[in-house]
Design a protein around this motif. Structure first.
Motif, PDB file in Angstrom:
ATOM      1  N   MET A   1       0.847  -1.205   0.000  1.00 39.47           N
ATOM      2  CA  MET A   1       0.000   0.000   0.000  1.00 39.47           C
ATOM      3  C   MET A   1       0.885   1.258   0.000  1.00 39.47           C
ATOM      4  SD  MET A   1      -2.973   0.931   2.754  1.00 39.47           S
ATOM      5  CE  MET A   1      -3.963  -0.539   2.707  1.00 39.47           C
ATOM      6  N   ASP A   2       0.666   2.180  -0.977  1.00 40.14           N
ATOM      7  CA  ASP A   2       1.514   3.383  -0.959  1.00 40.14           C
ATOM      8  C   ASP A   2       1.026   4.329   0.154  1.00 40.14           C
ATOM      9  OD1 ASP A   2      -0.387   5.246  -1.828  1.00 40.14           O
ATOM     10  OD2 ASP A   2       0.021   4.862  -3.943  1.00 40.14           O
ATOM     11  N   GLU A   9      -7.018   5.015   3.771  1.00 39.40           N
ATOM     12  CA  GLU A   9      -7.567   3.866   4.495  1.00 39.40           C
ATOM     13  C   GLU A   9      -7.783   4.220   5.977  1.00 39.40           C
ATOM     14  OE1 GLU A   9      -8.846   1.238   3.599  1.00 39.40           O
ATOM     15  OE2 GLU A   9      -8.832  -0.030   5.401  1.00 39.40           O
ATOM     16  N   HIS A  10      -6.817   4.939   6.528  1.00 39.68           N
ATOM     17  CA  HIS A  10      -6.930   5.334   7.935  1.00 39.68           C
ATOM     18  C   HIS A  10      -8.113   6.283   8.128  1.00 39.68           C
ATOM     19  CE1 HIS A  10      -5.923   7.678  11.606  1.00 39.68           C
ATOM     20  NE2 HIS A  10      -5.665   6.449  12.052  1.00 39.68           N
TER      21      HIS A  10
END
Ligand code: FAQ
Length: 313
Positions: A1-2, A9-10
């Motif tokens: 995940m970059d 996402e967070h």
């Protein structure tokens, strides 16, 4: 995940997990822009909203009524302040937002473009306008952006007092002489439909609704809140002894809600566009007050600068 995906996402997990986004947290640009837009409009509504009622402070019918009204209008200035401060945590200064308001580039609530023709309008604003404001704003206490949610908690407590004072004022009038009852009824007739418009366009035309709901900024749609307000207000109108100016208003046992007539959306659009009864007057008054207050801001800055230069005692 970059790294960007990880941040997104967070953010998504925080919002969906019913936790708060705080100013230090990463957030999508569009989320920030939506919040600035909504909080600014809300702040502008509070300070422009001081004008219709402020119009009656010098003509309040008793010292008690005058003291109450002054306190209410001051609260509205305070609400504006909490909200501009919440917007500042998103990186926009109060000066920038006021400038956008003064140049007609940001909106404020349609409701404050209607005139206050009689003393009963002060009661109708408290009962209906503050009542609608609370219905809309209690869910905002659970908004995903921390500073806005916390500002709303304080504001809602004060709005409840505002709503009660409006109800009490109208109750006194509607249980007074025939002329006072007629004055109360006339004010309710004029403020009812504009109050329903405060909740915004119908859901099908709400440009921001779905996205703001997904971001947990808005918890209910415009139409849901409008319905909730109608359901809450009809029984209160019975206690007041006034009627609501809608021949189609009736209890629908199947839905478990009141049915009500169609709103005049043409009127709403005209008011939002700037063509309501008082739009020009409200904005001109706001700009003049800002210009006339320039010396106060300059003096406060000069004093702060002087204090900064003074050696610590
Ligand atoms: N007036 O996509 P949506 C108070 C605009 S209470 C003018 O549905 P959204 C207390 C909307 O901005 C009053 N414009 O928008 C008080 C958007 O235009 P934009 C203030 C309106 O944001 C009481 C476009 O239409 N309360 O001040 C109105 O998802 C007594 C499309 O609409 C708040 O601001 C309107 N009525 O939902 C003070 C509460 N409705 O921005 C003194 C916080 C919609 O794209 C005395 N705000 N528009 O150019 C909200 O909850 C939401 O912003 C809504 C609108 C529900 C107002």
């Amino acid at each position: 995940m970059d790294p960007t995906e990880a941040l997104e996402e967070h953010f998504r997990r925080t919002v969906e997990g019913e936790q708060r986004i705080e100013p230090r947290d990463w957030m999508p640009d569009a989320y920030r822009a939506t919040l600035v837009r909504q909080i600014a409009q809300h702040a502008h509504s509070e300070i422009i909203g001081m004008q219709p009622e402020g119009n009656w402070i010098t003509r309040a019918p008793s010292l008690r009524r005058k003291a109450i009204l002054m306190a209410k209008v001051q609260d509205e200035a305070g609400h504006g302040l909490y909200l501009y401060a919440a917007a500042e945590t998103l990186g926009t200064s109060r000066d920038q937002l006021l400038d956008l308001l003064h140049r007609g580039r940001q909106k404020y609530s349609s409701i404050f473009n209607y005139p206050t023709l009689t003393w009963a309008d002060v009661g109708a604003i408290g009962w209906l306008v503050d009542g609608a404001a609370i219905t809309n704003q209690i869910p905002l206490c659970r908004c995903s952006y921390g500073p806005y949610a916390r500002a709303m908690t304080r504001i809602c407590k004060e709005e409840s007092f505002h709503q009660r004072q409006g109800f009490e004022l109208l109750h006194t009038l509607s249980h007074g002489t025939a002329a006072q009852l007629a004055m109360a009824q006339d004010a309710v007739n004029r403020w009812w439909w504009p109050s329903l418009m405060m909740f915004g366009p119908p859901d099908a035309e709400s440009a921001h609704g779905a996205r703001s709901a997904a971001w947990r900024i808005k918890r209910h749609s415009n139409d849901e809140l409008r319905q909730r307000f109608v359901d809450m207000t009809v029984p209160q109108s019975e206690v007041l002894g006034v009627s609501l100016p809608d021949p189609e208003l009736r209890w629908n046992a199947e839905r478990g809600h009141y049915d009500f007539g169609a709103l005049d959306w043409e009127e709403f659009r005209a008011v939002v566009r700037g063509d309501g009864p008082c739009n020009r007057q409200r904005l001109a008054h706001r700009v003049a007050a800002h210009e006339e207050g320039a010396w106060v801001r300059e003096a406060a800055l000069a004093y702060a600068e002087k204090r900064r230069r003074e050696p610590a005692a």
